[in-house]
Design an enzyme around this catalytic site. Structure first.
Site, PDB file in Angstrom:
ATOM      1  N   SER A  50      -0.526   8.217  13.350  1.00 27.05           N
ATOM      2  CA  SER A  50      -1.010   9.584  13.167  1.00 27.05           C
ATOM      3  C   SER A  50       0.123  10.454  12.662  1.00 27.05           C
ATOM      4  O   SER A  50       1.279  10.235  13.005  1.00 27.05           O
ATOM      5  CB  SER A  50      -1.545  10.147  14.488  1.00 27.05           C
ATOM      6  OG  SER A  50      -2.085  11.437  14.266  1.00 27.05           O
ATOM      7  N   GLY A  91       0.854  -1.190   0.000  1.00 32.17           N
ATOM      8  CA  GLY A  91       0.000   0.000   0.000  1.00 32.17           C
ATOM      9  C   GLY A  91       0.883   1.230   0.000  1.00 32.17           C
ATOM     10  O   GLY A  91       1.460   1.588   1.026  1.00 32.17           O
ATOM     11  N   LEU A  92       1.001   1.833  -1.178  1.00 38.71           N
ATOM     12  CA  LEU A  92       1.945   2.954  -1.323  1.00 38.71           C
ATOM     13  C   LEU A  92       1.201   4.243  -1.631  1.00 38.71           C
ATOM     14  O   LEU A  92       1.563   5.008  -2.522  1.00 38.71           O
ATOM     15  CB  LEU A  92       2.962   2.636  -2.430  1.00 38.71           C
ATOM     16  CG  LEU A  92       3.709   1.310  -2.259  1.00 38.71           C
ATOM     17  CD1 LEU A  92       4.597   1.018  -3.470  1.00 38.71           C
ATOM     18  CD2 LEU A  92       4.549   1.313  -0.978  1.00 38.71           C
ATOM     19  N   GLU A 104     -10.091  13.993  17.679  1.00 38.03           N
ATOM     20  CA  GLU A 104      -9.807  14.831  16.488  1.00 38.03           C
ATOM     21  C   GLU A 104     -11.117  15.442  15.960  1.00 38.03           C
ATOM     22  O   GLU A 104     -11.185  16.635  15.666  1.00 38.03           O
ATOM     23  CB  GLU A 104      -9.148  13.925  15.447  1.00 38.03           C
ATOM     24  CG  GLU A 104      -8.690  14.563  14.161  1.00 38.03           C
ATOM     25  CD  GLU A 104      -7.999  13.497  13.280  1.00 38.03           C
ATOM     26  OE1 GLU A 104      -6.890  13.034  13.631  1.00 38.03           O
ATOM     27  OE2 GLU A 104      -8.574  13.120  12.234  1.00 38.03           O
ATOM     28  N   TYR A 105     -12.172  14.609  15.864  1.00 34.16           N
ATOM     29  CA  TYR A 105     -13.468  15.116  15.380  1.00 34.16           C
ATOM     30  C   TYR A 105     -13.971  16.247  16.293  1.00 34.16           C
ATOM     31  O   TYR A 105     -14.464  17.262  15.828  1.00 34.16           O
ATOM     32  CB  TYR A 105     -14.531  14.017  15.402  1.00 34.16           C
ATOM     33  CG  TYR A 105     -14.476  12.977  14.306  1.00 34.16           C
ATOM     34  CD1 TYR A 105     -13.288  12.601  13.701  1.00 34.16           C
ATOM     35  CD2 TYR A 105     -15.638  12.335  13.904  1.00 34.16           C
ATOM     36  CE1 TYR A 105     -13.264  11.625  12.724  1.00 34.16           C
ATOM     37  CE2 TYR A 105     -15.635  11.362  12.924  1.00 34.16           C
ATOM     38  CZ  TYR A 105     -14.436  11.003  12.338  1.00 34.16           C
ATOM     39  OH  TYR A 105     -14.429  10.033  11.376  1.00 34.16           O
ATOM     40  N   ASN A 152      -6.161   2.393   9.427  1.00 34.18           N
ATOM     41  CA  ASN A 152      -7.125   2.760  10.464  1.00 34.18           C
ATOM     42  C   ASN A 152      -8.173   1.667  10.623  1.00 34.18           C
ATOM     43  O   ASN A 152      -9.358   1.889  10.397  1.00 34.18           O
ATOM     44  CB  ASN A 152      -7.794   4.104  10.115  1.00 34.18           C
ATOM     45  CG  ASN A 152      -6.945   5.280  10.532  1.00 34.18           C
ATOM     46  OD1 ASN A 152      -6.135   5.183  11.467  1.00 34.18           O
ATOM     47  ND2 ASN A 152      -7.111   6.398   9.848  1.00 34.18           N
ATOM     48  N   LYS A 165      -5.890   4.673  18.782  1.00 41.11           N
ATOM     49  CA  LYS A 165      -5.986   5.548  17.600  1.00 41.11           C
ATOM     50  C   LYS A 165      -7.442   5.922  17.322  1.00 41.11           C
ATOM     51  O   LYS A 165      -7.744   7.047  16.915  1.00 41.11           O
ATOM     52  CB  LYS A 165      -5.367   4.844  16.383  1.00 41.11           C
ATOM     53  CG  LYS A 165      -5.483   5.633  15.062  1.00 41.11           C
ATOM     54  CD  LYS A 165      -4.743   6.944  15.134  1.00 41.11           C
ATOM     55  CE  LYS A 165      -4.496   7.643  13.802  1.00 41.11           C
ATOM     56  NZ  LYS A 165      -5.577   7.865  12.894  1.00 41.11           N
ATOM     57  N   ARG A 211      -0.543   7.911   0.052  1.00 43.45           N
ATOM     58  CA  ARG A 211       0.111   9.078   0.675  1.00 43.45           C
ATOM     59  C   ARG A 211       0.893   8.692   1.917  1.00 43.45           C
ATOM     60  O   ARG A 211       1.975   9.197   2.179  1.00 43.45           O
ATOM     61  CB  ARG A 211      -0.949  10.118   1.068  1.00 43.45           C
ATOM     62  CG  ARG A 211      -1.427  10.959  -0.089  1.00 43.45           C
ATOM     63  CD  ARG A 211      -2.471  11.904   0.404  1.00 43.45           C
ATOM     64  NE  ARG A 211      -3.547  11.173   1.085  1.00 43.45           N
ATOM     65  CZ  ARG A 211      -4.828  11.313   0.839  1.00 43.45           C
ATOM     66  NH1 ARG A 211      -5.214  12.182  -0.049  1.00 43.45           N
ATOM     67  NH2 ARG A 211      -5.745  10.625   1.486  1.00 43.45           N
ATOM     68  N   ASP A 217       2.429  -2.443  -4.406  1.00 42.13           N
ATOM     69  CA  ASP A 217       1.128  -1.788  -4.520  1.00 42.13           C
ATOM     70  C   ASP A 217       0.461  -2.357  -5.762  1.00 42.13           C
ATOM     71  O   ASP A 217       1.148  -2.850  -6.662  1.00 42.13           O
ATOM     72  CB  ASP A 217       1.342  -0.267  -4.671  1.00 42.13           C
ATOM     73  CG  ASP A 217       0.051   0.524  -4.491  1.00 42.13           C
ATOM     74  OD1 ASP A 217      -0.152   1.073  -3.403  1.00 42.13           O
ATOM     75  OD2 ASP A 217      -0.759   0.575  -5.451  1.00 42.13           O
ATOM     76  N   ARG A 218      -0.875  -2.286  -5.770  1.00 40.67           N
ATOM     77  CA  ARG A 218      -1.568  -2.788  -6.972  1.00 40.67           C
ATOM     78  C   ARG A 218      -1.229  -1.904  -8.171  1.00 40.67           C
ATOM     79  O   ARG A 218      -1.370  -2.329  -9.313  1.00 40.67           O
ATOM     80  CB  ARG A 218      -3.086  -2.816  -6.753  1.00 40.67           C
ATOM     81  CG  ARG A 218      -3.487  -3.636  -5.535  1.00 40.67           C
ATOM     82  CD  ARG A 218      -4.379  -4.841  -5.898  1.00 40.67           C
ATOM     83  NE  ARG A 218      -4.667  -5.620  -4.688  1.00 40.67           N
ATOM     84  CZ  ARG A 218      -4.388  -6.907  -4.551  1.00 40.67           C
ATOM     85  NH1 ARG A 218      -3.830  -7.591  -5.529  1.00 40.67           N
ATOM     86  NH2 ARG A 218      -4.669  -7.535  -3.433  1.00 40.67           N
TER      87      ARG A 218
HETATM   88  O1  6PG Z   1      -4.162  11.059  12.912  1.00 41.91           O
HETATM   89  C1  6PG Z   1      -4.168  11.192  11.707  1.00 41.91           C
HETATM   90  O2  6PG Z   1      -3.155  11.303  11.004  1.00 41.91           O
HETATM   91  C2  6PG Z   1      -5.498  11.224  11.014  1.00 41.91           C
HETATM   92  O3  6PG Z   1      -6.508  10.946  11.925  1.00 41.91           O
HETATM   93  C3  6PG Z   1      -5.542  10.234   9.877  1.00 41.91           C
HETATM   94  O4  6PG Z   1      -5.533   8.933  10.393  1.00 41.91           O
HETATM   95  C4  6PG Z   1      -6.666  10.456   8.869  1.00 41.91           C
HETATM   96  O5  6PG Z   1      -6.517  11.699   8.252  1.00 41.91           O
HETATM   97  C5  6PG Z   1      -8.020  10.306   9.491  1.00 41.91           C
HETATM   98  O6  6PG Z   1      -8.211   8.955   9.715  1.00 41.91           O
HETATM   99  C6  6PG Z   1      -9.168  10.846   8.668  1.00 41.91           C
HETATM  100  O7  6PG Z   1     -10.300  10.400   9.341  1.00 41.91           O
HETATM  101  P1  6PG Z   1     -11.747  10.737   8.878  1.00 41.91           P
HETATM  102  O8  6PG Z   1     -11.832  10.375   7.405  1.00 41.91           O
HETATM  103  O9  6PG Z   1     -12.632   9.882   9.701  1.00 41.91           O
HETATM  104  O10 6PG Z   1     -11.922  12.202   9.090  1.00 41.91           O
END
Ligand code: 6PG
Length: 336
Positions: free
Chosen positions: A120, A7-8, A195-196, A94, A188, A10, A30-31
């Site tokens: 992260s 999986g290559l 984060e949300y 994730n 995580k 970002r 990667d595919r």
């Molecule tokens: O810590 C991080 O680097 C981010 O959280 C990363 O893992 C990704 O950008 C999110 O998973 C996006 O998550 P959503 O698509 O649910 O916003």
């Protein structure tokens, strides 16, 4: 160490680059052959199939998956026939921690170890390093330590916490064995729930500031957005690029998310490149599910997730129901 990366995108491609900079050897798959070719140009060995990947890796093999959560099972199913007992699969995407628990059991039957790593750092990880939350068997995690240490941010990424000098550990170096299988992705998951919530808090606060001009005579507004009888209270025209820049300096709400917001507002104060349709990849939902199972109240995180649904039009039908009731009992027609 010698590591295979599957999986290559970002994340995966830059992780390979950071590992190679740190002196590790990588076989990349990667595919997309173009993604593999790009990394081969940067010094990785390329694989054209899982069989080729397995053939090139030192044994016992370590294969790190950096693929979307939805394709991890299919990827493992294709990879497993080419692995041997004592090899390790690391899932750095994730994934849902409940899937980790199941996968570790399934792989154990084939003698293959499974380590889950919540990573992260996003697209800046190549330069800044990646914060890693790790779950799995202690001896296997310990064996992979050189990989985690290279991927992690430099120690200077954060000033030492006062009073911690006597117990400095890997958390101070940007990675942590959080517990048994699933623990990495559990931590995580909650990180992303937070984060949300943080993102929603900044977004809502900036929304209030942006609308603090609705009492001005030169602003077009309808009766519904006129502040109740107090237009003089909403005469401000705030420069949000300046305010977010200011908050980055010494305020209580400094953060990387705020840094990114200030940068975005500098480029485009009205953020016209965005429609405001906010996706979610599952972590916020799983966080709330865990909170429900644990009977822990998480009103902020839940509201943040639900506002993402609303941003995608998922509240439209409910809102039409409201309008229909209001029209029914009071004859109130919707304002156009
Ligand atoms: O810590 C991080 O680097 C981010 O959280 C990363 O893992 C990704 O950008 C999110 O998973 C996006 O998550 P959503 O698509 O649910 O916003």
């Amino acid at each position: 160490m010698h590591i295979g990366m599957v999986g290559l995108g970002r994340m995966g491609a830059n992780m390979v680059r950071r590992l190679m900079r740190g002196g590790h050897q990588a076989v990349a798959f990667d595919r997309s052959p173009d993604a593999v070719a790009a990394l081969v140009k940067d010094g990785a060995d390329g694989a054209i199939s899982f069989a080729d990947l397995a053939r090139q890796l030192d044994t016992p093999r370590v294969v790190w998956l950096m693929v979307p959560a939805g394709v991890v099972d299919a990827t493992i199913a294709d990879l497993l026939p080419h692995l041997s007992p004592n090899d390790t699969i690391v899932d750095g995407g994730n994934s849902y921690y409940v899937d980790d628990i199941r996968r570790a059991k399934e792989l154990a039957a084939a003698g293959v170890h499974y380590v889950d790593v919540g990573v992260s750092g996003g697209v800046f990880g190549l330069e800044r390093g990646y914060c890693q939350m790790i779950g799995g068997e202690s001896d296997i995690v310990a064996h992979l330590e050189p990989i985690f240490a290279t991927l992690a941010p430099p120690t200077e990424a954060a000033a030492p916490t006062p009073g911690r000098a006597h117990r400095v550990g890997t958390a101070d170096r940007g990675y942590l064995h959080c517990g048994n299988v699933g623990a990495g992705h559990f931590v995580k998951m909650v990180h992303n729930g937070i984060e949300y919530g943080m993102m929603a808090a900044y977004a809502e606060g900036l929304g209030i500031l942006r609308h603090a001009n609705i009492g001005r005579a030169d602003q077009e507004h309808d009766a519904e957005t006129t502040p109740l009888g107090n237009p003089q209270h909403y005469q401000y025209d705030f420069a949000l690029d300046e305010i977010t820049e200011l908050w980055r300096r010494g305020s209580v709400i400094t953060s990387w998310l705020l840094d990114l917001t200030a940068e975005a507002l500098l480029q485009s104060p009205d953020l016209s490149a965005y429609a405001g349709r906010v996706s979610d990849s599952g972590e916020g939902r799983w966080t709330i599910k865990a909170a429900i199972d644990e009977a822990v109240p998480v009103p902020v995180l839940t509201a943040a997730l639900f506002s993402r649904f609303a941003s995608r039009g998922e509240a439209d039908y409910s809102n039409r129901v409201l309008s229909a009731m209001r029209a029914g009992f009071g004859g109130h027609s919707e304002k156009k």
